[in-house]
Motif scaffolding. Structure first.
Motif, PDB file in Angstrom:
ATOM      1  N   SER B 227       0.817  -1.202   0.000  1.00  0.00           N
ATOM      2  CA  SER B 227       0.000   0.000   0.000  1.00  0.00           C
ATOM      3  C   SER B 227       0.853   1.256   0.000  1.00  0.00           C
ATOM      4  CB  SER B 227      -0.933  -0.009   1.213  1.00  0.00           C
ATOM      5  OG  SER B 227      -0.173   0.015   2.397  1.00  0.00           O
ATOM      6  N   VAL B 228       2.084   1.143   0.472  1.00  0.00           N
ATOM      7  CA  VAL B 228       2.899   2.353   0.653  1.00  0.00           C
ATOM      8  C   VAL B 228       3.537   2.807  -0.648  1.00  0.00           C
ATOM      9  CG1 VAL B 228       4.847   3.363   1.900  1.00  0.00           C
ATOM     10  CG2 VAL B 228       3.339   1.752   3.049  1.00  0.00           C
ATOM     11  N   ILE B 229       4.021   1.845  -1.445  1.00  0.00           N
ATOM     12  CA  ILE B 229       4.841   2.263  -2.589  1.00  0.00           C
ATOM     13  C   ILE B 229       4.072   3.130  -3.591  1.00  0.00           C
ATOM     14  CG2 ILE B 229       6.612   0.473  -2.541  1.00  0.00           C
ATOM     15  CD1 ILE B 229       4.844  -0.996  -4.664  1.00  0.00           C
ATOM     16  N   PHE B 230       2.734   2.996  -3.608  1.00  0.00           N
ATOM     17  CA  PHE B 230       1.976   3.807  -4.563  1.00  0.00           C
ATOM     18  C   PHE B 230       1.834   5.245  -4.105  1.00  0.00           C
ATOM     19  CE2 PHE B 230       0.688  -0.511  -5.476  1.00  0.00           C
ATOM     20  CZ  PHE B 230       0.866  -0.542  -6.842  1.00  0.00           C
ATOM     21  N   ILE B 231       1.689   5.416  -2.806  1.00  0.00           N
ATOM     22  CA  ILE B 231       1.398   6.755  -2.289  1.00  0.00           C
ATOM     23  C   ILE B 231       2.672   7.478  -1.838  1.00  0.00           C
ATOM     24  CG2 ILE B 231       1.018   6.180   0.155  1.00  0.00           C
ATOM     25  CD1 ILE B 231      -1.507   7.963   0.015  1.00  0.00           C
ATOM     26  N   ALA B 232       3.795   6.712  -1.718  1.00  0.00           N
ATOM     27  CA  ALA B 232       4.977   7.302  -1.092  1.00  0.00           C
ATOM     28  C   ALA B 232       5.765   8.215  -2.021  1.00  0.00           C
ATOM     29  CB  ALA B 232       5.886   6.205  -0.560  1.00  0.00           C
ATOM     30  N   GLY B 233       5.683   7.978  -3.325  1.00  0.00           N
ATOM     31  CA  GLY B 233       6.528   8.750  -4.218  1.00  0.00           C
ATOM     32  C   GLY B 233       7.927   8.160  -4.362  1.00  0.00           C
ATOM     33  N   ASN B 234       8.373   7.458  -3.314  1.00  0.00           N
ATOM     34  CA  ASN B 234       9.606   6.680  -3.362  1.00  0.00           C
ATOM     35  C   ASN B 234      10.837   7.494  -3.736  1.00  0.00           C
ATOM     36  OD1 ASN B 234       7.912   4.541  -2.779  1.00  0.00           O
ATOM     37  ND2 ASN B 234       7.569   4.121  -4.946  1.00  0.00           N
ATOM     38  N   MET B 235      10.974   8.689  -3.182  1.00  0.00           N
ATOM     39  CA  MET B 235      12.193   9.455  -3.425  1.00  0.00           C
ATOM     40  C   MET B 235      13.240   9.047  -2.410  1.00  0.00           C
ATOM     41  SD  MET B 235      10.886  13.204  -4.405  1.00  0.00           S
ATOM     42  CE  MET B 235       9.666  13.186  -3.159  1.00  0.00           C
ATOM     43  N   PRO B 236      14.424   8.606  -2.904  1.00  0.00           N
ATOM     44  CA  PRO B 236      15.473   8.200  -1.969  1.00  0.00           C
ATOM     45  C   PRO B 236      15.737   9.307  -0.950  1.00  0.00           C
ATOM     46  CG  PRO B 236      16.102   7.670  -4.206  1.00  0.00           C
ATOM     47  CD  PRO B 236      14.826   8.449  -4.297  1.00  0.00           C
ATOM     48  N   LEU B 237      16.000   8.903   0.280  1.00  0.00           N
ATOM     49  CA  LEU B 237      16.307   9.783   1.412  1.00  0.00           C
ATOM     50  C   LEU B 237      15.086  10.537   1.929  1.00  0.00           C
ATOM     51  CD1 LEU B 237      19.695  11.312   0.246  1.00  0.00           C
ATOM     52  CD2 LEU B 237      19.350   9.407   1.824  1.00  0.00           C
ATOM     53  N   ARG B 238      13.987  10.562   1.182  1.00  0.00           N
ATOM     54  CA  ARG B 238      12.861  11.365   1.637  1.00  0.00           C
ATOM     55  C   ARG B 238      11.603  10.510   1.856  1.00  0.00           C
ATOM     56  NH1 ARG B 238       9.030  14.874  -0.753  1.00  0.00           N
ATOM     57  NH2 ARG B 238       8.226  16.141   0.943  1.00  0.00           N
ATOM     58  N   SER B 239      11.233   9.726   0.876  1.00  0.00           N
ATOM     59  CA  SER B 239      10.017   8.937   1.054  1.00  0.00           C
ATOM     60  C   SER B 239      10.215   7.530   0.486  1.00  0.00           C
ATOM     61  CB  SER B 239       8.824   9.630   0.389  1.00  0.00           C
ATOM     62  OG  SER B 239       9.068   9.802  -0.988  1.00  0.00           O
ATOM     63  N   GLU B 240      11.383   7.000   0.708  1.00  0.00           N
ATOM     64  CA  GLU B 240      11.647   5.636   0.260  1.00  0.00           C
ATOM     65  C   GLU B 240      11.685   4.721   1.475  1.00  0.00           C
ATOM     66  OE1 GLU B 240      14.677   3.997  -3.012  1.00  0.00           O
ATOM     67  OE2 GLU B 240      15.663   4.588  -1.149  1.00  0.00           O
ATOM     68  N   ILE B 241      10.820   3.698   1.462  1.00  0.00           N
ATOM     69  CA  ILE B 241      10.746   2.819   2.631  1.00  0.00           C
ATOM     70  C   ILE B 241      11.728   1.666   2.504  1.00  0.00           C
ATOM     71  CG2 ILE B 241       8.378   3.369   3.264  1.00  0.00           C
ATOM     72  CD1 ILE B 241       7.584   0.786   1.707  1.00  0.00           C
ATOM     73  N   ALA B 242      12.079   1.066   3.639  1.00  0.00           N
ATOM     74  CA  ALA B 242      13.086   0.007   3.659  1.00  0.00           C
ATOM     75  C   ALA B 242      12.683  -1.211   2.830  1.00  0.00           C
ATOM     76  CB  ALA B 242      13.396  -0.383   5.102  1.00  0.00           C
TER      77      ALA B 242
END
Lengths: 341, 289
Positions: B227-242
């Motif tokens: 559920s997270v990867i779609f809403i997170a934006g996945n920018m390294p160092l800012r909104s990238e989850i482990a």
């Protein structure tokens, strides 16, 4: 401060729990509310505590309108059947709760609270157990903690809802005597709900008998036992013989026995009641109510006898003589109680 | 020695660690339990623990102290903690309403609570993104206020609240149902105000269950991926989850590195759960000894 309950009615959906109950209790009186389950006695107690709001009626206590007050403001101590202790608090914390939750200006100092808790622990004979948790206590001890907790707020009245209902017979009897003693020491107006007639008759100054949300009789235990206001009260407060009969021309006929009716008895169908100890057991040739003895269990100076009278079976206390199973006897009551039916 | 004494002593000498029990089937049950646990749990887990050692201790340290990995761990665990905290309050409230306030449609709401369990997490993520994206029905007014939810850490927390909520509600609800009304009424007759009753009488009774629920919600959220990867934006160092970082490392055939990040997550999660469980144990043992 007298308690005056006037015409209280309460219904839950279609069920009428209380149907116009009026009752008074004197300052310092020990009053028992007695009735079978579903008679409304607990509902009445909860109305007094402020946990239930009646549909109609009024309750005043020392001239004050109790119904206008929140349960929190009434300062009425309540003891619940299943103790309702706070199980995450120690015994001392449970007892202190009512003092701790007071607003800062009305709250006693911590030292004062400790002193009061100690005094209450002594009163309920649980000295040294203040640090225990409820789960570490026996049922009887828990109920004593519940009573101490209710007394801690220095209540103006004490309500007990079948406080010994969950305990075994032996503990009940001990606690009963002890509760009466506490009542006499504190002088609190105490109202006590029970379905156990022996408990009510043993303990209370006066007993109020409820049935289907109506009050049947309020009187001292002796009066209730000796002159019950209805056939229901007679059968509820003790063992005895109760048969249907008819009165005509000053003669009472019951189960094939004809005897002069007490003077002034109106003619018509009646319920005939008398206690076993108020009747003599005579040989079959004598004049009396025909009875056949079924079983006998002897203990001490008397026997418990079950016998068949007019097709019904009753249990009586009887002297030892004549009590052999299978024997036909005559029961001659000294006095019978008649209620119209 | 009397025969009865000999009988009493024999089984105790054989297996001292095993308390005699009247319930049958203990050896069989234990055997099945251990086999099952090994097959689906312990063996895969030990593979995870063993794999990173190909890199050597220094190599593992280098992987987990990489700024991008550290940031991802911080985001995953930080967001999970915040989401669990929000769920503590929200879940408690929902459980309370469901237990104590019968309202029309309560059964429906009760069933809805479980939906996050049933819904594919990716579906939840996409739905949340569609709604909270800057051009979505809720995202638009929010971004007008200067609040951006999707593609920021806030979005991550939102998604984690969604997946964690049922854990709190479902652990607290039965305890509240069990809590007899007597106790609250007793507090009332003793003069306690409703907030005092809630805080001093209800909360302590509910606390162990609440803590368990929060722990579960936290653990689930820390490892949440779909559920997270779609809403997170996945920018390294800012909104990238482990968990995403692990997938990225796998795609680069860096299996040992991926396992090293996994190991770090395992240690952190396990430590967190261990702490929560011991606090919970202390709370639960109070008044029950």
């Amino acid at each position: 401060m007298p308690l005056i309950v006037a015409n209280i009615a309460k219904r839950f959906g279609d069920h009428i729990a209380l149907d116009g109950v009026s009752l008074e209790a004197r300052q310092g009186e020990f009053l028992a509310l007695l009735g079978p389950s579903g008679s409304g006695k607990t509902t009445l107690l909860r109305v007094l505590a402020g946990l239930e709001r009646p549909d109609e009626g009024a309750v005043s206590f020392g001239g004050e309108d109790l119904l206008a007050m929140d349960a929190r403001a009434r300062r009425i101590g309540m003891v619940f059947q299943h103790y309702a202790l706070f199980r995450h608090m120690s015994v001392a914390q449970n007892i202190a709760f009512g003092l701790e939750v007071r607003p800062a200006r009305a709250r006693p100092s911590p030292a004062e609270i400790r002193k009061r808790v100690d005094r209450l622990l002594e009163l309920v004979q649980l000295e040294g157990l203040g640090g225990r948790y409820p789960a570490q206590l026996s049922g009887g001890q828990r109920q004593r903690v519940a009573l101490a907790r209710a007394l801690a707020i220095e209540p103006r009245m004490l309500l007990l809802d079948e406080p010994f209902g969950a305990l075994d017979a032996r503990v009940r009897r001990d606690l009963r005597a002890w509760l009466r003693q506490i009542h006499d020491e504190t002088g609190l107006t105490t109202i006590f709900v029970t379905h156990d007639q022996e408990e009510a008759m043993d303990l209370a100054d006066r007993v109020a008998i409820l049935r289907d949300g109506r009050l049947e009789q309020v009187d001292t235990p002796e009066k209730i036992y000796e002159s019950p206001a209805s056939a229901f009260v007679f059968s509820f407060v003790g063992e005895g013989v109760q048969l249907t009969g008819d009165v005509a021309d000053g003669v009472l006929s019951v189960a094939g026995w004809r005897t002069p009716a007490p003077a002034g008895t109106p003619a018509g169908p009646v319920m005939v009641s008398f206690r076993g100890e108020c009747a003599d057991m005579l040989p079959a040739a004598a004049d009396g109510l025909p009875a056949r003895i079924l079983t006998v269990s002897r203990r001490g100076g008397s026997s418990r006898v079950t016998c068949e009278i007019g097709g019904q079976i009753f249990t009586l206390e009887a002297p030892k003589s004549l009590t052999t199973p299978g024997v036909e006897v005559r029961l001659a009551p000294h006095a019978v109680i008649l209620h119209p039916r | 020695m009397t025969p009865s004494l000999a009988l009493a002593r024999a089984p105790r000498a054989r297996r001292s660690w095993r308390k005699a029990s009247v319930l049958p089937g203990f050896p069989l049950a234990l055997g099945v339990t251990l086999t099952w646990l090994s097959l689906i749990f312990l063996i895969p887990l030990s593979a995870l623990i063993l794999r990173p050692w190909e890199l050597g201790p220094a190599g593992i340290w280098a992987v987990v102290t990489d700024p991008r990995v550290l940031a991802a761990l911080r985001i995953s665990f930080g967001s999970a903690a915040l989401a669990a905290l929000v769920n503590a309050g929200l879940g408690l409230l929902i459980a309370w309403v469901l237990v104590r306030h019968p309202f029309p449609g309560r059964r429906l709401v009760d069933a809805l609570v479980d939906l996050p369990f049933a819904l594919p997490t990716a579906v939840a993520g996409i739905a949340l993104t569609a709604i909270y994206a800057p051009n979505g029905p809720l995202g638009q007014p929010l971004s007008a206020l200067g609040i951006q939810v999707a593609y920021t850490p806030l979005g991550i927390i939102l998604a984690l609240i969604f997946v964690g909520l049922p854990f709190v509600v479902r652990t607290v609800q039965p305890v509240l149902e069990d809590l007899s009304k007597d106790v609250e009424e007793a507090a009332l007759t003793l003069g306690a105000t409703p907030p005092q009753t809630a805080w001093r009488v209800v909360m302590p009774a509910v606390a162990p269950a609440l803590l368990t629920g929060v722990g579960l919600a936290f653990a689930r959220a820390a490892g949440e991926y779909g559920s997270v990867i779609f809403i997170a934006g996945n920018m390294p160092l800012r909104s990238e989850i482990a968990p995403l970082l692990i997938v990225i490392k796998l795609e680069q055939f860096d299996y040992a590195g991926a396992a090293a990040v996994g190991l770090a997550m395992l240690v952190l999660s396990f430590t967190g759960l261990l702490i929560l469980n011991s606090v919970q144990g202390v709370l639960a043992s109070r008044g029950r000894a």
